[in-house]
Scaffold this motif. Structure first.
Motif, mmCIF file in Angstrom:
data_model
loop_
_atom_site.group_PDB
_atom_site.id
_atom_site.type_symbol
_atom_site.label_atom_id
_atom_site.label_comp_id
_atom_site.label_asym_id
_atom_site.label_seq_id
_atom_site.Cartn_x
_atom_site.Cartn_y
_atom_site.Cartn_z
ATOM 1 N N ALA A 297 0.921 -1.168 -0.158
ATOM 2 C CA ALA A 297 0.164 -0.031 0.058
ATOM 3 C C ALA A 297 0.844 1.226 -0.109
ATOM 4 O O ALA A 297 0.599 2.296 -0.658
ATOM 5 C CB ALA A 297 -0.902 -0.023 1.264
ATOM 6 N N PHE A 298 1.921 1.190 0.812
ATOM 7 C CA PHE A 298 2.928 2.262 0.948
ATOM 8 C C PHE A 298 3.418 2.582 -0.643
ATOM 9 O O PHE A 298 3.380 3.847 -0.897
ATOM 10 C CB PHE A 298 3.850 2.368 1.834
ATOM 11 C CG PHE A 298 4.808 3.325 2.156
ATOM 12 C CD1 PHE A 298 4.670 4.305 3.088
ATOM 13 C CD2 PHE A 298 6.052 3.547 1.202
ATOM 14 C CE1 PHE A 298 5.392 5.370 3.310
ATOM 15 C CE2 PHE A 298 6.842 4.553 1.358
ATOM 16 C CZ PHE A 298 6.716 5.532 2.519
ATOM 17 N N ASP A 299 3.886 1.528 -1.019
ATOM 18 C CA ASP A 299 4.480 1.718 -2.612
ATOM 19 C C ASP A 299 3.580 2.175 -3.490
ATOM 20 O O ASP A 299 3.817 2.972 -4.368
ATOM 21 C CB ASP A 299 5.281 0.296 -3.021
ATOM 22 C CG ASP A 299 6.517 -0.009 -1.922
ATOM 23 O OD1 ASP A 299 6.839 1.014 -1.473
ATOM 24 O OD2 ASP A 299 6.842 -1.046 -2.133
ATOM 25 N N ARG A 300 2.572 1.787 -3.197
ATOM 26 C CA ARG A 300 1.490 2.112 -4.349
ATOM 27 C C ARG A 300 1.107 3.675 -4.237
ATOM 28 O O ARG A 300 0.900 4.474 -5.090
ATOM 29 C CB ARG A 300 0.036 1.547 -4.193
ATOM 30 C CG ARG A 300 -0.070 0.337 -4.981
ATOM 31 C CD ARG A 300 -1.557 -0.104 -5.228
ATOM 32 N NE ARG A 300 -2.601 -0.161 -3.868
ATOM 33 C CZ ARG A 300 -2.427 -1.056 -3.071
ATOM 34 N NH1 ARG A 300 -1.579 -2.223 -3.222
ATOM 35 N NH2 ARG A 300 -3.089 -0.963 -1.859
ATOM 36 N N ALA A 301 0.921 4.345 -2.760
ATOM 37 C CA ALA A 301 0.654 5.265 -2.601
ATOM 38 C C ALA A 301 2.005 6.496 -3.014
ATOM 39 O O ALA A 301 1.571 7.758 -3.278
ATOM 40 C CB ALA A 301 0.367 5.654 -1.152
ATOM 41 N N ASP A 302 2.900 5.995 -2.903
ATOM 42 C CA ASP A 302 4.385 6.757 -2.883
ATOM 43 C C ASP A 302 4.663 6.823 -4.486
ATOM 44 O O ASP A 302 5.456 6.464 -4.920
ATOM 45 C CB ASP A 302 5.413 6.226 -2.020
ATOM 46 C CG ASP A 302 6.835 6.969 -2.120
ATOM 47 O OD1 ASP A 302 6.419 8.418 -2.474
ATOM 48 O OD2 ASP A 302 7.809 6.504 -1.884
ATOM 49 N N PRO B 257 -7.519 6.311 1.750
ATOM 50 C CA PRO B 257 -8.577 7.031 2.381
ATOM 51 C C PRO B 257 -8.556 6.670 3.891
ATOM 52 O O PRO B 257 -8.395 7.733 4.666
ATOM 53 C CB PRO B 257 -9.795 6.885 1.722
ATOM 54 C CG PRO B 257 -9.618 6.477 0.458
ATOM 55 C CD PRO B 257 -8.350 5.801 0.423
ATOM 56 N N ALA B 258 -8.418 5.631 4.046
ATOM 57 C CA ALA B 258 -8.352 5.055 5.562
ATOM 58 C C ALA B 258 -7.066 5.445 6.280
ATOM 59 O O ALA B 258 -7.145 5.933 7.450
ATOM 60 C CB ALA B 258 -8.232 3.678 5.677
ATOM 61 N N VAL B 259 -6.113 5.831 5.511
ATOM 62 C CA VAL B 259 -4.858 6.258 6.171
ATOM 63 C C VAL B 259 -4.956 7.919 6.222
ATOM 64 O O VAL B 259 -4.424 8.451 7.089
ATOM 65 C CB VAL B 259 -3.612 5.890 5.146
ATOM 66 C CG1 VAL B 259 -2.248 6.415 5.798
ATOM 67 C CG2 VAL B 259 -3.454 4.590 5.385
#
Length: 75
Positions: A26-31, A47-49
Motif C-alpha cells: 500500500a505504501f509503495d502504491r501511494a508513494d 482514504p483510511a490512512v
C-alpha cells in the motif's frame, strides 16, 4: 477443468507477516514519486490512512515516512 495456482512466496531471511506485506504494498502504491515518503496528496489514494494522517505523522513534517506508516498501522 479449472487450474488452481498456489501462490508461493520467495524465500527470505525474515518473512514479513501478511499485514506487513500488505502495508508495504500500500505504501509503495501511494508513494507515486518514489521518494520514500507519502505526502498529503499521495495519501488521498489511501482514504483510511488519510483519516489518520495527523496522528501517523509523528514528527509533524507533513509527510509519512515508511517507518511512521508501518509503526502506525501494523496490528
Amino acid at each position: 477443468g479449472g487450474s488452481s495456482s498456489l501462490a508461493q512466496s520467495p524465500p527470505a531471511t525474515r518473512t514479513p507477516t501478511a499485514s506487513e506485506a500488505a502495508l508495504v504494498s500500500a505504501f509503495d502504491r501511494a508513494d507515486r514519486d518514489r521518494d520514500g515518503r507519502i505526502d498529503r496528496d499521495e495519501v488521498q489514494r489511501l482514504p483510511a490512512v488519510a483519516e489518520q494522517f495527523q496522528q501517523l505523522d509523528r514528527n509533524g513534517d507533513q509527510h509519512l515516512s515508511r517507518e511512521e506508516f508501518m509503526n502506525g498501522l501494523k496490528t
